[in-house]
Write an enzyme that holds these catalytic residues in place. Structure first.
Site, PDB file in Angstrom:
ATOM      1  N   LYS A 118      35.282  31.055  34.093  1.00  0.00           N
ATOM      2  CA  LYS A 118      36.651  30.965  34.625  1.00  0.00           C
ATOM      3  C   LYS A 118      37.195  29.593  34.295  1.00  0.00           C
ATOM      4  CE  LYS A 118      39.379  33.702  37.005  1.00  0.00           C
ATOM      5  NZ  LYS A 118      39.399  35.178  36.936  1.00  0.00           N
TER       6      LYS A 118
HETATM    7  P1  NAD Z   1      49.975  36.774  38.903  1.00  0.00           P
HETATM    8  O1  NAD Z   1      50.175  35.316  38.746  1.00  0.00           O
HETATM    9  O2  NAD Z   1      50.519  37.708  37.862  1.00  0.00           O
HETATM   10  O3  NAD Z   1      50.536  37.242  40.331  1.00  0.00           O
HETATM   11  C1  NAD Z   1      50.120  36.652  41.524  1.00  0.00           C
HETATM   12  C2  NAD Z   1      50.953  37.211  42.668  1.00  0.00           C
HETATM   13  O4  NAD Z   1      50.414  36.715  43.898  1.00  0.00           O
HETATM   14  C3  NAD Z   1      52.414  36.761  42.627  1.00  0.00           C
HETATM   15  O5  NAD Z   1      53.240  37.827  43.066  1.00  0.00           O
HETATM   16  C4  NAD Z   1      52.441  35.612  43.638  1.00  0.00           C
HETATM   17  O6  NAD Z   1      53.719  35.375  44.202  1.00  0.00           O
HETATM   18  C5  NAD Z   1      51.448  36.124  44.667  1.00  0.00           C
HETATM   19  N1  NAD Z   1      50.936  35.052  45.512  1.00  0.00           N
HETATM   20  C6  NAD Z   1      50.516  33.822  45.145  1.00  0.00           C
HETATM   21  N2  NAD Z   1      50.185  33.102  46.222  1.00  0.00           N
HETATM   22  C7  NAD Z   1      50.406  33.892  47.293  1.00  0.00           C
HETATM   23  C8  NAD Z   1      50.270  33.713  48.696  1.00  0.00           C
HETATM   24  N3  NAD Z   1      49.854  32.552  49.198  1.00  0.00           N
HETATM   25  N4  NAD Z   1      50.573  34.758  49.504  1.00  0.00           N
HETATM   26  C9  NAD Z   1      50.997  35.924  49.010  1.00  0.00           C
HETATM   27  N5  NAD Z   1      51.158  36.146  47.690  1.00  0.00           N
HETATM   28  C10 NAD Z   1      50.863  35.144  46.852  1.00  0.00           C
HETATM   29  O7  NAD Z   1      48.387  36.980  39.058  1.00  0.00           O
HETATM   30  P2  NAD Z   1      47.520  38.285  38.751  1.00  0.00           P
HETATM   31  O8  NAD Z   1      47.031  38.187  37.352  1.00  0.00           O
HETATM   32  O9  NAD Z   1      48.228  39.499  39.218  1.00  0.00           O
HETATM   33  O10 NAD Z   1      46.243  38.009  39.673  1.00  0.00           O
HETATM   34  C11 NAD Z   1      46.225  38.330  41.056  1.00  0.00           C
HETATM   35  C12 NAD Z   1      44.783  38.399  41.545  1.00  0.00           C
HETATM   36  O11 NAD Z   1      44.072  39.376  40.776  1.00  0.00           O
HETATM   37  C13 NAD Z   1      43.975  37.097  41.407  1.00  0.00           C
HETATM   38  O12 NAD Z   1      43.035  37.043  42.447  1.00  0.00           O
HETATM   39  C14 NAD Z   1      43.253  37.296  40.083  1.00  0.00           C
HETATM   40  O13 NAD Z   1      42.096  36.500  39.983  1.00  0.00           O
HETATM   41  C15 NAD Z   1      42.919  38.775  40.195  1.00  0.00           C
HETATM   42  N6  NAD Z   1      42.628  39.435  38.917  1.00  0.00           N
HETATM   43  C16 NAD Z   1      43.535  39.424  37.889  1.00  0.00           C
HETATM   44  C17 NAD Z   1      43.222  40.084  36.700  1.00  0.00           C
HETATM   45  C18 NAD Z   1      44.204  40.174  35.563  1.00  0.00           C
HETATM   46  O14 NAD Z   1      43.900  40.896  34.603  1.00  0.00           O
HETATM   47  N7  NAD Z   1      45.354  39.528  35.603  1.00  0.00           N
HETATM   48  C19 NAD Z   1      41.972  40.715  36.553  1.00  0.00           C
HETATM   49  C20 NAD Z   1      41.087  40.717  37.621  1.00  0.00           C
HETATM   50  C21 NAD Z   1      41.422  40.069  38.802  1.00  0.00           C
END
Ligand code: NAD
Length: 430
Positions: A118
């Site tokens: 990561k």
């Molecule tokens: P992103 O940046 O596209 O979206 C994040 C979202 O979370 C946004 O809507 C943001 O406003 C919201 N957010 C941030 N802080 C917040 C808070 N304090 N309270 C409420 N909402 C909040 O990110 P993403 O890629 O969708 O990732 C989201 C989660 O999924 C993370 O934990 C990431 O590690 C996990 N994840 C992502 C992927 C991927 O392919 N993108 C894969 C596996 C896991």
């Protein structure tokens, strides 16, 4: 000779992070449960390699600002390490180490030839202007160039980063090595060797897990309601996919606020609202009422999908959840203390390391396609994703039933044991 006490994660450079301590606590519990060798457990507690770099960036106003960047590779036992790059204000070394460890287990569960990694930069991407994000990304890539490579460590998007960020990394790395090297990152634009369906993969995988869990519980998706925290990549695609199956999304929240409409939120209209406003938030959507942030997770629903950040379901709110299924789109949303509370409820948990593994699975497809220079069509990608997600889901459920353990313990033990088995076969060098 007396036995050495087990390693103490709190006294390591990662130990100030509650997320890292949480990942170690989970690993210890699984090690105890599965009788894992203590020496191997200690090794798996610490990442193989961690790099902390200073990233100076010329800002739009002419100043130079220095950001701190991290890349942590938990394990290189099973192949190159693989994992996202996160831009968030409070990212620190321990958080990145925890996320890297979870990636190892996730790749193990999905049977992918990767270890976990990561990366992160402590920056609020919403505050970057003009070309600052590009310069930050390119300089970071340069700073960690010595430890990445298509056979060493391959990055992908995570919170605060996207396809464009991956395109900058691809270009910077390719300029350095002197040839186009698409296999250095996954989740890049399709025009640059990205995989069709990668952007949607995590949310699609989450939805496959939800429908499998519904099947087992006798719930029809058309009768289901959903609450989703986070409306970024994972949250928004999960909403889309659930609506396609007839479910109603009744509440959604992000970092700026939360909204609720019991008749079902129109996701297409909400996406337009988010795209139009400057902060890219669901807040202020006219066809729903605003609710306090703290109410979001406890809103009654069939399925709750945390898809934002870690440690949001804690001992304090776990007892107040009103869902039948908890599908963890985010990494590490539930603390071990909350898990203990949930174990006394009838909530069916689909743990993060399984639930959000669709992203890394399609990243693997992308890497394979780039190495082979032979691209698949979307139908192929989606059918392979579905096949692999369902296979993993069923393996986890079978393990949980056979050993009478929680889905989380079952999933983590499958992941940890895969890595431990490979370590045992390779033996300790030298
Ligand atoms: P992103 O940046 O596209 O979206 C994040 C979202 O979370 C946004 O809507 C943001 O406003 C919201 N957010 C941030 N802080 C917040 C808070 N304090 N309270 C409420 N909402 C909040 O990110 P993403 O890629 O969708 O990732 C989201 C989660 O999924 C993370 O934990 C990431 O590690 C996990 N994840 C992502 C992927 C991927 O392919 N993108 C894969 C596996 C896991």
């Amino acid at each position: 000779m007396s036995a050495m006490p087990p390693a103490n994660p709190a006294s390591t450079p990662f130990g100030s992070s509650p997320t890292y301590l949480m990942a170690c606590q989970q690993l210890r519990a699984v090690a105890r449960e599965t009788g894992l060798d203590e020496g191997v457990t200690d090794r798996l507690m610490f990442p193989k390699r961690s790099q902390v770099v200073a990233v100076p960036v010329r800002m739009e106003d002419g100043r130079t600002e220095t950001f701190i960047g991290y890349r942590v590779q938990h394990s290189l036992t099973s192949g190159p390490s693989k994992g996202g790059l996160r831009y968030a204000k409070n990212v620190d070394l321990g958080e990145v180490a925890a996320l890297a460890m979870w990636m190892s287990w996730k790749c193990g569960i999905m049977n992918l030839p990767f270890g976990g990694a990561k990366g992160g930069i402590a920056v609020d991407p919403a505050e970057l202007r003009g070309g600052e994000k590009e310069r930050l990304t390119r300089r970071f890539t340069d700073e960690i160039q010595n430890i990445i490579g298509p056979r060493v460590d391959v990055m992908a998007p995570d919170m605060g980063t996207d396809e464009q960020t991956m395109a900058w990394i691809y270009d910077t790395y390719s300029m350095k090595v002197g040839y186009a090297c698409p296999e250095i990152v996954t989740g890049k634009p399709v025009e640059l060797g990205g995989c069709v369906g990668r952007r949607e993969a995590t949310g699609r995988g989450v939805t496959y897990c939800i429908t499998e869990a519904f099947d087992e519980l006798g719930i029809r998706p058309e009768t289901a309601t959903a609450v989703v925290q986070g409306f970024g990549n994972v949250g928004s695609v999960t909403c889309d996919e659930l609506v396609k199956r007839g479910a109603k999304v009744v509440a959604i929240g992000d970092r700026y606020g939360a909204i609720r409409n019991d008749r079902g939120i129109n996701i297409a209209k909400l996406s337009e609202h988010v795209a139009r406003n400057e902060r890219k938030t669901v807040a202020g959507f006219p066809e729903a009422e605003a609710i306090p942030d703290a109410e979001l997770l406890t809103t009654p629903c069939t399925v709750l999908v945390p898809a934002a950040m870690e440690r949001v379901i804690t001992e304090a709110n776990a007892g107040k959840l009103r869902c039948r299924v908890l599908a963890e789109g985010a990494n590490g949303p539930t603390t071990p203390e909350a898990d203990a509370v949930l174990a006394r409820s009838d909530i069916h948990i689909v743990p993060d390391v399984l639930c959000n593994a669709g992203g890394v699975t399609v990243s693997y497809f992308e890497w394979v396609q780039d190495l082979a220079q032979f691209m698949w069509d979307e139908e192929e990608v989606n059918s392979q994703l579905k096949k692999q997600m369902l296979r993993a889901f069923r393996r986890v459920r079978a393990e949980a039933k056979a050993r009478r353990v929680s889905n989380r313990t079952a999933a983590l033990s499958l992941g940890v044991q895969k890595v431990a088995r490979e370590k045992a076969k390779r033996r300790l060098y030298p």
